[in-house]
Scaffold this active site. Structure first.
Site, PDB file in Angstrom:
ATOM      1  N   SER A  51      -1.066   9.657  -7.406  1.00  0.00           N
ATOM      2  CA  SER A  51      -1.630  10.964  -7.016  1.00  0.00           C
ATOM      3  C   SER A  51      -0.923  12.056  -7.805  1.00  0.00           C
ATOM      4  O   SER A  51       0.166  11.829  -8.364  1.00  0.00           O
ATOM      5  CB  SER A  51      -1.379  11.169  -5.526  1.00  0.00           C
ATOM      6  OG  SER A  51      -1.695  12.491  -5.137  1.00  0.00           O
ATOM      7  N   TYR A  85       3.780  11.449   1.981  1.00  0.00           N
ATOM      8  CA  TYR A  85       2.783  10.924   1.037  1.00  0.00           C
ATOM      9  C   TYR A  85       3.431  10.726  -0.340  1.00  0.00           C
ATOM     10  O   TYR A  85       3.246   9.701  -0.994  1.00  0.00           O
ATOM     11  CB  TYR A  85       1.628  11.916   0.972  1.00  0.00           C
ATOM     12  CG  TYR A  85       0.429  11.508   0.154  1.00  0.00           C
ATOM     13  CD1 TYR A  85      -0.348  10.414   0.502  1.00  0.00           C
ATOM     14  CD2 TYR A  85       0.052  12.258  -0.957  1.00  0.00           C
ATOM     15  CE1 TYR A  85      -1.470  10.069  -0.250  1.00  0.00           C
ATOM     16  CE2 TYR A  85      -1.071  11.921  -1.702  1.00  0.00           C
ATOM     17  CZ  TYR A  85      -1.831  10.832  -1.344  1.00  0.00           C
ATOM     18  OH  TYR A  85      -2.940  10.495  -2.088  1.00  0.00           O
TER      19      TYR A  85
END
Ligand SMILES: NC(=O)c1ccc[n+]([C@@H]2O[C@H](COP(=O)([O-])OP(=O)(O)OC[C@H]3O[C@@H](n4cnc5c(N)ncnc54)[C@H](O)[C@@H]3O)[C@@H](O)[C@H]2O)c1
Length: 301
Positions: A150, A163
């Site tokens: 990401s 995350y």
């Protein structure tokens, strides 16, 4: 030293994809099928996975195997891998796409959220790698590994600590394997999407925040407006496989942010502070507590 195969076409190549029921995984499966791949698909959501499979088969694509399962469960992934390898042999391409997202300030992130990020987004891909890569190496044909990290695996986005723990972890695994696997003719792509308009934007869970509140809905609408489509992300991923590219971006903003982080660190720090301040303004109930000693640090720190 094994030569990496030419993967500009996936015709007849065995391609394993996690997260194939939705979003980027689904779009990548559809594109790979259209390119002639033999697909091996999994996802947590059985019904949506069946729908993806039905759609691929209806358009003439080939799905050799699909099974619903939880990638964070090692025994599940191992059983799937043994079944696939025994019946069909080693994969040519393995894609770790499945993932979940949970954000929150350090005061509001509870243990379950920290743990879930690492179990699904980091241990999940590790389970897949330890199950599917040794047979690929033994087969001696080379291949390719795709790990979807990401933008949060590159830069310090607001409230992304849990995350990012998982996505930076996956980046670490990828950074080592890109060199370790080279002699086996296996390329590695690390995919760093920015905003992509998928189900994830609906299911993002922000600790301590009512994500149905109008203020959050506005922020989400802004995110979706500037987001790439899942198909654009799929095209970028398959281009990365075709060209054996390590860094794969799905939008220019993240390519630029990554460049600025490395080349102009003070600009990166200023931009991230502005990003953080903006995020906190959008959701003032989160993380407004000031720490004067931090405010005095220089932008280049
Ligand atoms: N959408 C974005 O803006 C964005 C940005 C950066 C990175 N990503 C990453 O892209 C990847 C794909 O996400 P997406 O946006 O397509 O989201 P999505 O929710 O549309 O798809 C993710 C899929 O993963 C599956 N999944 C979740 N947990 C699982 C588990 N434990 N076992 C098996 N399958 C599981 C879900 O069922 C879902 O089908 C994720 O790794 C995500 O972190 C997405």
């Amino acid at each position: 030293m094994t030569r990496r195969p030419d993967l500009r076409s996936l015709r007849n190549r065995a391609v394993f994809i996690t997260g194939a029921a939705s979003g980027i995984g689904r779009a990548t499966a559809l594109r790979a099928a259209a390119d002639g791949a033999r697909l091996y698909l999994t996802d947590l959501r059985a019904g949506d996975l069946e729908q993806t499979v039905a759609e691929i088969r209806a358009s003439g694509g080939q799905v050799d195997y699909f099974r619903a399962g939880d990638i964070s469960d090692y025994e599940t992934v191992r059983a799937m891998g043994e079944e696939i390898t025994a019946a069909h042999g080693a994969m040519d391409v393995v894609m770790n796409i499945a993932g979940i997202s949970s954000w929150g300030t350090v005061q509001s992130l509870d243990h379950a959220r920290w743990r879930a990020m690492v179990e699904v987004n980091l241990m999940g891909p590790i389970h897949v790698i330890e199950t599917f890569l040794p047979p690929m190496i033994d087969a001696g044909r080379g291949g390719h590994l795709v790990n979807v990290s990401s933008a949060a695996g590159l830069i310090g986005m607001p409230w992304h600590a849990a995350y990012s723990a998982s996505k930076f972890g996956l980046r670490g695994v990828s950074e080592v394997l890109r060199f370790d696997l080279h002699r086996h003719g296996i390329g590695v792509s690390l995919v760093c999407p920015g905003a992509v308009a998928t189900g994830l934007t609906e299911t993002i869970d922000v600790a301590g925040i009512d994500t149905t509140a109008p203020r959050f809905a506005k922020a989400r609408a802004h995110f979706v407006k500037r987001a790439a489509s899942p198909d654009e992300a799929a095209v970028a991923i398959l281009r990365g496989v075709a060209k054996n590219t390590y860094w794969v971006y799905t939008s220019f903003d993240i390519r630029l942010a990554h460049w600025a982080q490395r080349m102009v660190p003070p600009a990166y720090v200023l931009a991230m502070r502005a990003f953080n301040a903006g995020a906190n303004r959008a959701l003032p109930e989160v993380g407004r507590a000031r720490r004067p000693e931090l405010d005095r640090t220089t932008a280049a720190s």
